[in-house]
Motif scaffolding. Structure first.
Motif, PDB file in Angstrom:
ATOM      1  N   MET A   1      55.524  38.311  39.747  1.00  0.00           N
ATOM      2  CA  MET A   1      55.241  39.565  39.556  1.00  0.00           C
ATOM      3  C   MET A   1      54.058  39.540  38.762  1.00  0.00           C
ATOM      4  N   GLY A   2      53.580  38.722  37.978  1.00  0.00           N
ATOM      5  CA  GLY A   2      52.242  38.843  37.448  1.00  0.00           C
ATOM      6  C   GLY A   2      51.205  38.847  38.448  1.00  0.00           C
ATOM      7  N   ILE A   3      51.307  37.997  39.507  1.00  0.00           N
ATOM      8  CA  ILE A   3      50.010  37.703  40.628  1.00  0.00           C
ATOM      9  C   ILE A   3      50.031  39.378  41.189  1.00  0.00           C
ATOM     10  N   ILE A   4      50.961  39.792  41.540  1.00  0.00           N
ATOM     11  CA  ILE A   4      51.351  41.239  42.367  1.00  0.00           C
ATOM     12  C   ILE A   4      50.560  42.204  41.247  1.00  0.00           C
ATOM     13  N   ASN A   5      50.748  42.168  40.145  1.00  0.00           N
ATOM     14  CA  ASN A   5      50.345  43.236  39.305  1.00  0.00           C
ATOM     15  C   ASN A   5      48.928  42.994  38.841  1.00  0.00           C
ATOM     16  N   MET A   6      48.423  41.721  39.132  1.00  0.00           N
ATOM     17  CA  MET A   6      46.866  41.475  38.852  1.00  0.00           C
ATOM     18  C   MET A   6      46.092  41.988  40.302  1.00  0.00           C
ATOM     19  N   ILE A   7      46.808  41.793  41.138  1.00  0.00           N
ATOM     20  CA  ILE A   7      46.315  42.307  42.559  1.00  0.00           C
ATOM     21  C   ILE A   7      46.283  43.938  42.620  1.00  0.00           C
ATOM     22  N   GLU A   8      47.168  44.539  42.003  1.00  0.00           N
ATOM     23  CA  GLU A   8      47.170  46.032  41.805  1.00  0.00           C
ATOM     24  C   GLU A   8      46.068  46.462  40.904  1.00  0.00           C
ATOM     25  N   VAL A   9      45.910  45.423  39.869  1.00  0.00           N
ATOM     26  CA  VAL A   9      44.656  45.812  39.018  1.00  0.00           C
ATOM     27  C   VAL A   9      43.603  45.804  39.798  1.00  0.00           C
ATOM     28  N   PHE A  10      43.084  44.751  40.569  1.00  0.00           N
ATOM     29  CA  PHE A  10      42.019  44.526  41.447  1.00  0.00           C
ATOM     30  C   PHE A  10      41.921  45.598  42.231  1.00  0.00           C
ATOM     31  N   GLU A  11      42.904  46.283  42.845  1.00  0.00           N
ATOM     32  CA  GLU A  11      43.133  47.358  43.730  1.00  0.00           C
ATOM     33  C   GLU A  11      42.813  48.770  43.092  1.00  0.00           C
ATOM     34  N   THR A  12      43.360  49.157  42.201  1.00  0.00           N
ATOM     35  CA  THR A  12      43.178  50.332  41.526  1.00  0.00           C
ATOM     36  C   THR A  12      42.808  50.124  39.959  1.00  0.00           C
ATOM     37  N   GLY A  13      42.365  49.421  39.463  1.00  0.00           N
ATOM     38  CA  GLY A  13      42.100  49.289  37.892  1.00  0.00           C
ATOM     39  C   GLY A  13      43.256  49.410  36.948  1.00  0.00           C
ATOM     40  N   LYS A  14      44.487  49.579  37.423  1.00  0.00           N
ATOM     41  CA  LYS A  14      45.585  49.763  36.688  1.00  0.00           C
ATOM     42  C   LYS A  14      46.707  48.803  37.184  1.00  0.00           C
ATOM     43  N   ASP A  15      47.845  48.334  36.328  1.00  0.00           N
ATOM     44  CA  ASP A  15      49.001  47.338  36.984  1.00  0.00           C
ATOM     45  C   ASP A  15      50.046  48.474  37.376  1.00  0.00           C
ATOM     46  N   LEU A  16      50.996  47.998  38.066  1.00  0.00           N
ATOM     47  CA  LEU A  16      52.106  48.640  38.545  1.00  0.00           C
ATOM     48  C   LEU A  16      53.033  49.492  37.414  1.00  0.00           C
ATOM     49  N   ASN A  17      52.627  49.202  36.136  1.00  0.00           N
ATOM     50  CA  ASN A  17      53.132  49.855  35.140  1.00  0.00           C
ATOM     51  C   ASN A  17      52.287  51.259  34.691  1.00  0.00           C
ATOM     52  N   GLY A  18      51.101  51.329  35.292  1.00  0.00           N
ATOM     53  CA  GLY A  18      50.271  52.311  35.182  1.00  0.00           C
ATOM     54  C   GLY A  18      49.252  52.052  33.893  1.00  0.00           C
ATOM     55  N   LYS A  19      49.241  50.653  33.522  1.00  0.00           N
ATOM     56  CA  LYS A  19      48.355  50.444  32.417  1.00  0.00           C
ATOM     57  C   LYS A  19      46.920  49.941  32.684  1.00  0.00           C
ATOM     58  N   LYS A  20      46.109  50.675  32.376  1.00  0.00           N
ATOM     59  CA  LYS A  20      44.479  50.320  32.592  1.00  0.00           C
ATOM     60  C   LYS A  20      44.174  48.881  32.365  1.00  0.00           C
ATOM     61  N   ARG A  21      43.597  48.062  33.160  1.00  0.00           N
ATOM     62  CA  ARG A  21      43.053  46.752  32.677  1.00  0.00           C
ATOM     63  C   ARG A  21      41.557  46.521  33.349  1.00  0.00           C
ATOM     64  N   PRO A  22      40.687  47.385  32.482  1.00  0.00           N
ATOM     65  CA  PRO A  22      39.337  47.142  33.035  1.00  0.00           C
ATOM     66  C   PRO A  22      38.844  45.893  32.777  1.00  0.00           C
ATOM     67  N   GLU A  23      39.076  45.219  31.828  1.00  0.00           N
ATOM     68  CA  GLU A  23      38.678  43.781  31.491  1.00  0.00           C
ATOM     69  C   GLU A  23      38.818  42.823  32.715  1.00  0.00           C
TER      70      GLU A  23
END
Ligand SMILES: [Zn+2]
Length: 418
Positions: free
Chosen positions: A145-167
């Motif tokens: 689950m962590g890696i999928i959410n990391m991919i989502e951050v690289f794709e959209t800037g946010k995780d799949l919970n909608g939290k922005k992760r700019p760093e």
């Protein structure tokens, strides 16, 4: 490597085959133990396959969900089929950035003889390459689950919970190459037909045992095989047990303890080939399994090259300090929480990967979403799925920051390898 071609249909057919085999097996074997249910060939004590009613949207950790996510959501990253499990299931990677293209003049071992990794890596030895692994044990869902959410951050800037992760998103600009494999062992994952366990808490009789049964497997009487006893059976003969758990592939091999120098399994061979091809600086291998009396993310000291140990200690301090600052360790004292363990892991996949390509290869363990523990003072934990996601993201983020700040293996050798 092949282009992405998710085979959901094939997986479904495979599951049907398993079910049919299960019927045949049940029809000619002894009666199932009392108070158990069967799924295909396997026995699960009643309630062990209970699924949480509301699976959070960001909890993407089943084969079908991962296939769909990779097929439909990944645009910037490159999705590839990088291997096939012992059971015939595809294994996918997602990569970002430009890979090393240099060709060296020697082996990794040879490079150690001249105290310089460059002759092994080639002219772009200074590139920074990060590799992240989830699901080496198929039912350790937090890392997947962590890696999928990391991919989502690289794709959209946010995780799949909608939290922005700019760093984290900015790491695409400072790490040259990122290679992520969300589910290394789909065979183990396919064996457990639920998306997410219920949280059994800290005191219930099923706290720990349900997750342990699903993860390490169960005997025919419904009791857990347990860790580390399960390691006595590699390859495991599935007929000897009620349920083989999520550790082994379909050949019965827990690839953390594969026959590395003899006949490695296809999943291990795949990792070796990717490691040799990418020559990463850091490999983070995400697992689930921490002591119940200190029920927070833990990092194992790898049994690896002695020269890498101070580097590991730096990485350890960086991750643990950030986890503590985010309230994700057993106390608020970062000085205490970031003291690296003296004890080494045993020789395992991390050792093999380190000696194969020179990466600092580290196992990180998460608490499970299926039950709770306590801190060292005995205070119960209450890890939410969001907390578990945060810890995963922090561990990857700090590992990448550490890589950027320290300059990777070609710089480590100048500063630390004497
Ligand atoms: Zn594990």
């Amino acid at each position: 490597m092949k282009q992405f071609n998710p085979s959901v249909t094939k997986t479904k057919n495979y599951l049907c085959l398993i079910s049919l085999m299960g019927l045949l097996f049940l029809s000619c074997s002894s009666p199932k133990p009392k108070d158990t249910v069967s799924t295909g060939t396997y026995y699960f004590p009643e309630g062990y396959l209970d699924e949480v009613e509301q699976v959070p949207a960001f909890w993407v950790a089943s084969i079908e969900e991962i296939d769909t996510y990779l097929k439909t959501k990944v645009k910037k990253g490159k999705v590839e089929t990088v291997g096939t499990s012992a059971g015939g299931r595809p294994i996918f990677s997602v990569s970002y950035g430009s890979k090393r293209t240099g060709s060296g003049t020697t082996t990794f071992s040879g490079s150690l003889g001249v105290y310089d990794i460059a002759p092994y890596r080639g002219e772009d030895s200074d590139k920074l390459v990060y590799m992240g692994l989830g699901g080496v044990h198929g039912f350790e869902l937090e890392g997947i689950m962590g890696i999928i959410n990391m991919i989502e951050v690289f794709e959209t800037g946010k995780d799949l919970n909608g939290k922005k992760r700019p760093e984290l998103a900015s790491m695409l600009d400072s790490v040259d190459r990122i290679v992520l494999i969300p589910l290394v062992s789909p065979d183990g994952r396919a064996r457990i037909p639920i998306r997410m366990e219920t949280d059994k808490g800290v005191d219930s009789p099923q706290s720990f045992t349900v997750h342990e049964y699903l993860n390490t497997g169960g005997k025919k009487d419904g009791s857990i095989i347990g860790w580390p006893d399960v390691k006595e059976h590699i390859p495991m003969d599935f007929a000897d047990f009620g349920f083989p758990g999520g550790y082994p592939n379909d050949n019965g091999v827990n690839i953390m303890h594969d026959d590395f120098f003899g006949s490695p399994q296809p999943e291990t061979r795949m990792l070796f080939d990717i490691a040799a091809n990418e020559k990463p600086d850091i490999i983070i291998n995400m697992h689930t399994g921490v002591p119940k009396n200190n029920y927070f993310m833990q990092i194992h000291r790898p049994f690896a090259e002695p020269e890498l140990q101070p580097i590991f200690e730096g990485l350890y301090r960086q991750i643990k300090t950030s986890l503590t600052e985010h309230g994700l360790q057993g106390s608020n004292d970062a000085t205490v929480e970031s003291i690296p363990p003296q004890e080494y892991s045993r020789y395992n996949l991390s050792t093999a990967l380190n000696l194969h390509c020179g990466a600092l290869s580290v196992v990180i363990e998460s608490p499970s979403h299926g039950f709770q523990g306590t801190n060292l003072a005995g205070v119960p934990t209450a890890h939410t799925p969001e907390d578990l996601l945060d810890a995963q993201i922090i561990a990857h983020l700090e590992s990448m920051k550490f890589l950027v700040q320290t300059g990777g293996r070609s710089k480590w050798q100048k500063d630390f390898f004497k």
